[in-house]
Design a protein around this motif. Structure first.
Motif, PDB file in Angstrom:
ATOM      1  N   ALA A 184       0.936  -1.205  -0.011  1.00  0.00           N
ATOM      2  CA  ALA A 184      -0.013  -0.002  -0.135  1.00  0.00           C
ATOM      3  C   ALA A 184       0.947   1.154   0.104  1.00  0.00           C
ATOM      4  O   ALA A 184       0.606   2.145  -0.761  1.00  0.00           O
ATOM      5  CB  ALA A 184      -0.867   0.060   1.236  1.00  0.00           C
ATOM      6  N   ARG A 185       1.822   1.190   0.832  1.00  0.00           N
ATOM      7  CA  ARG A 185       2.835   2.453   1.070  1.00  0.00           C
ATOM      8  C   ARG A 185       3.616   2.894  -0.395  1.00  0.00           C
ATOM      9  O   ARG A 185       3.573   3.788  -0.660  1.00  0.00           O
ATOM     10  CB  ARG A 185       3.814   2.177   1.961  1.00  0.00           C
ATOM     11  N   HIS A 186       4.123   1.646  -1.140  1.00  0.00           N
ATOM     12  CA  HIS A 186       4.730   1.902  -2.472  1.00  0.00           C
ATOM     13  C   HIS A 186       3.707   2.470  -3.435  1.00  0.00           C
ATOM     14  O   HIS A 186       4.043   3.164  -4.241  1.00  0.00           O
ATOM     15  CB  HIS A 186       5.353   0.550  -2.903  1.00  0.00           C
ATOM     16  N   PHE A 187       2.589   1.692  -3.367  1.00  0.00           N
ATOM     17  CA  PHE A 187       1.526   2.224  -4.435  1.00  0.00           C
ATOM     18  C   PHE A 187       1.290   3.629  -4.109  1.00  0.00           C
ATOM     19  O   PHE A 187       1.082   4.751  -5.083  1.00  0.00           O
ATOM     20  CB  PHE A 187       0.204   1.554  -4.425  1.00  0.00           C
ATOM     21  N   ALA A 188       0.879   4.092  -2.869  1.00  0.00           N
ATOM     22  CA  ALA A 188       0.844   5.647  -2.374  1.00  0.00           C
ATOM     23  C   ALA A 188       1.568   6.215  -2.959  1.00  0.00           C
ATOM     24  O   ALA A 188       1.428   7.574  -3.344  1.00  0.00           O
ATOM     25  CB  ALA A 188       0.452   5.632  -0.974  1.00  0.00           C
TER      26      ALA A 188
ATOM     27  N   GLU B 284      -0.719  13.169   9.387  1.00  0.00           N
ATOM     28  CA  GLU B 284      -0.578  11.731   9.678  1.00  0.00           C
ATOM     29  C   GLU B 284      -0.072  10.795   8.207  1.00  0.00           C
ATOM     30  O   GLU B 284       0.661   9.929   8.537  1.00  0.00           O
ATOM     31  CB  GLU B 284      -1.702  11.049  10.330  1.00  0.00           C
ATOM     32  N   LEU B 285      -0.501  11.211   7.217  1.00  0.00           N
ATOM     33  CA  LEU B 285      -0.406  10.439   5.896  1.00  0.00           C
ATOM     34  C   LEU B 285       1.144  10.598   5.502  1.00  0.00           C
ATOM     35  O   LEU B 285       1.780   9.841   5.435  1.00  0.00           O
ATOM     36  CB  LEU B 285      -1.556  10.988   4.920  1.00  0.00           C
TER      37      LEU B 285
ATOM     38  N   LEU C  20       3.823   7.770   5.034  1.00  0.00           N
ATOM     39  CA  LEU C  20       4.719   7.533   3.850  1.00  0.00           C
ATOM     40  C   LEU C  20       6.101   7.731   4.187  1.00  0.00           C
ATOM     41  O   LEU C  20       6.734   7.067   3.397  1.00  0.00           O
ATOM     42  CB  LEU C  20       4.156   8.681   2.876  1.00  0.00           C
ATOM     43  N   ASN C  21       6.491   8.111   5.040  1.00  0.00           N
ATOM     44  CA  ASN C  21       7.864   8.099   5.279  1.00  0.00           C
ATOM     45  C   ASN C  21       8.802   7.545   6.138  1.00  0.00           C
ATOM     46  O   ASN C  21       9.575   7.212   6.627  1.00  0.00           O
ATOM     47  CB  ASN C  21       8.257   9.720   5.683  1.00  0.00           C
ATOM     48  N   SER C  22       7.606   6.566   6.931  1.00  0.00           N
ATOM     49  CA  SER C  22       7.973   5.211   7.711  1.00  0.00           C
ATOM     50  C   SER C  22       8.944   4.268   7.145  1.00  0.00           C
ATOM     51  O   SER C  22       8.770   4.144   5.974  1.00  0.00           O
ATOM     52  CB  SER C  22       6.822   5.228   8.724  1.00  0.00           C
TER      53      SER C  22
END
Length: 72
Positions: A33-37, A65-66, A70-72
């Motif tokens: 999900a993170r990579h797609f976002a 928060e988003l 994304l940066n985590s």
């Protein structure tokens, strides 16, 4: 069952369309999900993430928060 859903929409419509394109994709893993976002944000999409919290409740991640997610 999807644990993560990425919702995205282009900020403005492309020259050949009246409405901005939108997308909604489910993912089983947070990493996917993170990579797609990240891919969508690089292409100019505004995004929000819906995530299941482990107890069957869905929460929406947006704004600051988003960015942290994304940066985590």
């Amino acid at each position: 069952m999807a644990k993560w859903v990425i919702e995205g929409s282009l900020v403005g419509p492309p020259p050949d369309r009246a409405d901005p394109p939108s997308i909604s994709e489910p993912f089983l893993t947070e990493d996917g999900a993170r990579h797609f976002a990240l891919l969508l944000t690089k292409k100019g999409y505004a995004i929000a993430v819906q995530a299941e919290d482990g107890q069957g409740r869905v929460r929406t991640i947006a704004g600051a928060e988003l960015l942290r997610w994304l940066n985590s």
